[in-house]
Design a protein around this motif. Structure first.
Motif, short mmCIF file in Angstrom:
data_model
loop_
_atom_site.label_atom_id
_atom_site.label_comp_id
_atom_site.label_asym_id
_atom_site.label_seq_id
_atom_site.Cartn_x
_atom_site.Cartn_y
_atom_site.Cartn_z
N UNK A 191 125.72 -54.25 -68.98
CA UNK A 191 125.64 -52.98 -69.68
C UNK A 191 125.69 -51.81 -68.72
N UNK A 192 126.26 -50.69 -69.19
CA UNK A 192 126.25 -49.43 -68.46
C UNK A 192 125.44 -48.44 -69.30
N UNK A 193 124.35 -47.94 -68.74
CA UNK A 193 123.41 -47.11 -69.49
C UNK A 193 123.42 -45.70 -68.91
N UNK A 194 123.92 -44.75 -69.68
CA UNK A 194 124.03 -43.34 -69.31
C UNK A 194 122.85 -42.58 -69.91
N UNK A 195 122.10 -41.87 -69.06
CA UNK A 195 120.88 -41.21 -69.52
C UNK A 195 121.16 -40.06 -70.49
N UNK A 196 122.24 -39.34 -70.30
CA UNK A 196 122.52 -38.21 -71.17
C UNK A 196 122.97 -38.68 -72.54
N UNK A 197 122.52 -37.98 -73.57
CA UNK A 197 122.89 -38.32 -74.93
C UNK A 197 124.27 -37.76 -75.26
N UNK A 198 124.83 -38.25 -76.37
CA UNK A 198 126.18 -37.85 -76.74
C UNK A 198 126.30 -36.34 -76.91
N UNK A 199 125.26 -35.71 -77.46
CA UNK A 199 125.32 -34.27 -77.65
C UNK A 199 125.46 -33.53 -76.34
N UNK A 200 124.69 -33.93 -75.34
CA UNK A 200 124.78 -33.29 -74.03
C UNK A 200 126.13 -33.55 -73.38
N UNK A 201 126.63 -34.77 -73.53
CA UNK A 201 127.93 -35.10 -72.96
C UNK A 201 129.04 -34.28 -73.61
N UNK A 202 128.97 -34.12 -74.92
CA UNK A 202 130.00 -33.34 -75.62
C UNK A 202 129.94 -31.87 -75.21
N UNK A 203 128.73 -31.33 -75.13
CA UNK A 203 128.62 -29.91 -74.75
C UNK A 203 129.11 -29.68 -73.32
N UNK A 204 128.85 -30.63 -72.44
CA UNK A 204 129.29 -30.46 -71.06
C UNK A 204 130.78 -30.62 -70.87
N UNK A 205 131.36 -31.64 -71.49
CA UNK A 205 132.75 -31.97 -71.24
C UNK A 205 133.74 -31.26 -72.17
N UNK A 206 133.32 -30.93 -73.39
CA UNK A 206 134.25 -30.38 -74.37
C UNK A 206 134.20 -28.88 -74.49
#
Length: 490
Positions: free
Chosen positions: A189-204
């Protein structure tokens, strides 16, 4: 060679350092390239030694052709001296410039050759190393930084375990998992600490700015294919919050995190594994920059101008030491820095094109921080018996006790009392964490006390120090046996 030819020293032979060395040589400078490793390429292009190369090395590295071009250009240039296994152990500020004290040879060897350099210009391309947040059990054998795991996978084709968990934050987790899969490890497994909301706000945010990053998209697609082919789950909003085992890792506890990275009660689950690879971003290697007196940003990166010049005359910086932007940014910054350090015109030719590429690539650094930057809730998985400094086995409870007894939150005071950060790694693993535990994330500001101020950049044997000349040392030049670009030293 003209007596007015500038001598440029480049410290670090990763993408930024290699690009800087080539650019400086192209601008008619005499170049000395130093790296502590025994080969060129840095962490990004870490590869098997020439005496036992991989059959198809290019399959294991992105932009491998770029490395080949840089390597060949430097080896072919008679005005470039490449010194591998060269550790800059101290930097001195002089009235007229900078002095570098270097030891050449195996890091743990005896009788290393001493070299003193006083260049006309210095380019710092010292890179960064993993930052790993502590958690209960992280001192167990079988817990690796993601960078160490990748180094073993790419540089030695060694898997750190049979069942491996990859965890932390940032896009670096994906190439680490891919490298492990290529060694035959089972990545569970690969476990990313940031949630999808944070990832979307940062990258999109402002998505049109990603139009110039087709190469990065291609890399991402390759990693996704690797994970999909091996059925490796990628789980955002999760973290390894504890490791368990009798003498080594046997299992880890994974928990869901909230937006602040605090563990969500009741979401814990046990995952069997014999190794865990963790990375929560990177910490720039600032020792030489601080010794030179370079100004730092609030995020503790070296401040540079449009030519990559630092606040110190005669000193330039490039690559991860100026911001975590990846190989594309490092190559562009190195080209600009090398050209400027050699006295060339950064507004024309390759340097001008690199400047435009640098602007595009720097946007990635901001996105990485916005999407994956450490949030303060991670301290919620610490216990009083959690080891904070692995070298000295100093616990979180001991640090809190020292603060309560002394009333001091100053990192140096707490280090001397608790011994956190006084071990062999000299706070490279725990120093930034210690600062945040003592005073919160603001403790990493440019004006805050730093754990990166080290008169001795690397450990040095007393015998090596005793063997140094006791009188004023003249500027040294590499010996004839060392002057062949890329040549091995015997």
């Amino acid at each position: 060679m003209s007596g007015t030819t500038r001598h440029v020293v480049v410290v670090g032979a990763g993408p930024a350092g290699l690009a800087a060395a080539r650019a400086a040589a192209s601008a008619s400078a005499r170049v000395t390239l130093l790296d502590a490793a025994d080969g060129l390429g840095g962490q990004y292009w870490r590869h098997l030694p020439a005496e036992r190369p991989a059959g198809r090395e290019g399959l294991l590295h992105h932009r491998w052709a770029t490395f080949g071009e840089l390597d060949a250009a430097l080896r072919a240039d008679p005005d470039v001296t490449v010194l591998p296994s060269a550790q800059v152990w101290s930097l001195e500020r002089l009235d007229a410039g900078i002095r570098l004290n270097v030891l050449i040879g195996e890091p743990d060897g005896v009788g290393r050759e001493a070299l003193v350099l006083e260049p006309d210009a210095l380019v710092l391309a010292t890179g960064a190393h993993d930052r790993t947040l502590p958690f209960p059990g992280w001192q167990l054998p079988g817990v690796y930084s993601a960078g160490a795991a990748q180094a073993l996978a790419k540089g030695e084709r060694v898997a750190v375990g049979r069942r491996v968990v990859v965890a932390g934050a940032g896009p670096f987790l994906l190439p680490v998992a891919s490298s492990l899969l290529q060694t035959g490890a089972d990545v569970v497994g690969v476990h990313e600490a940031s949630r999808l909301g944070s990832l979307a706000r940062g990258w999109l945010n402002r998505p049109w700015e990603l139009a110039g990053a087709a190469g990065k998209a291609g890399e991402l697609a390759g990693y996704v294919r690797d994970l999909a082919r091996h059925r490796v789950p990628w789980r955002p909003g999760e973290a390894v919050v504890a490791a368990h085992g009798d003498g080594r890792v046997e299992a880890v506890t994974v928990a869901r995190l909230d937006e602040r990275w605090a563990p969500v009660a009741g979401t814990e689950r046990l995952v069997e594994a014999d190794a865990v690879c963790v990375s929560h971003g990177f910490t720039p290697r600032l020792e030489l920059a601080i010794a030179a007196g370079c100004d730092l940003t609030p995020g503790r990166f070296v401040v540079v101008d449009d030519t990559q010049a630092t606040s110190v005359p005669g000193v330039w910086a490039a690559g991860e030491v100026t911001g975590i932007g990846g190989a594309d940014a490092a190559l562009a910054e190195g080209t600009v820095a090398g050209t400027a350090a050699a006295g060339g015109d950064t507004g024309t030719g390759a340097a001008r094109a690199a400047g435009r590429a640098r602007t595009r690539a720097r946007g990635f650094a901001a996105r990485i921080e916005a999407a994956h930057g450490i949030r303060g809730g991670w301290t919620g998985w610490l216990r009083d018996d959690t080891v904070v400094c692995r070298c000295e086995e100093t616990t979180y409870g001991r640090v809190r006790e020292v603060v309560e007894l002394t009333g001091s939150h100053e990192p140096r005071s707490v280090k001397l009392t608790s011994r956190a950060g006084l071990g062999p790694c000299q706070a490279r693993m725990c120093g930034r964490t210690l600062q945040e535990l003592l005073a919160g994330p603001e403790a990493t500001g440019a004006a805050a006390p730093t754990v990166d101020r080290r008169p001795f950049v690397v450990p040095v044997r007393l015998g090596d120090l005793a063997g140094l000349p006791s009188t004023s040392r003249p500027t040294a030049s590499p010996t004839a046996s060392a002057s062949q670009p890329g040549g091995d030293r015997t």
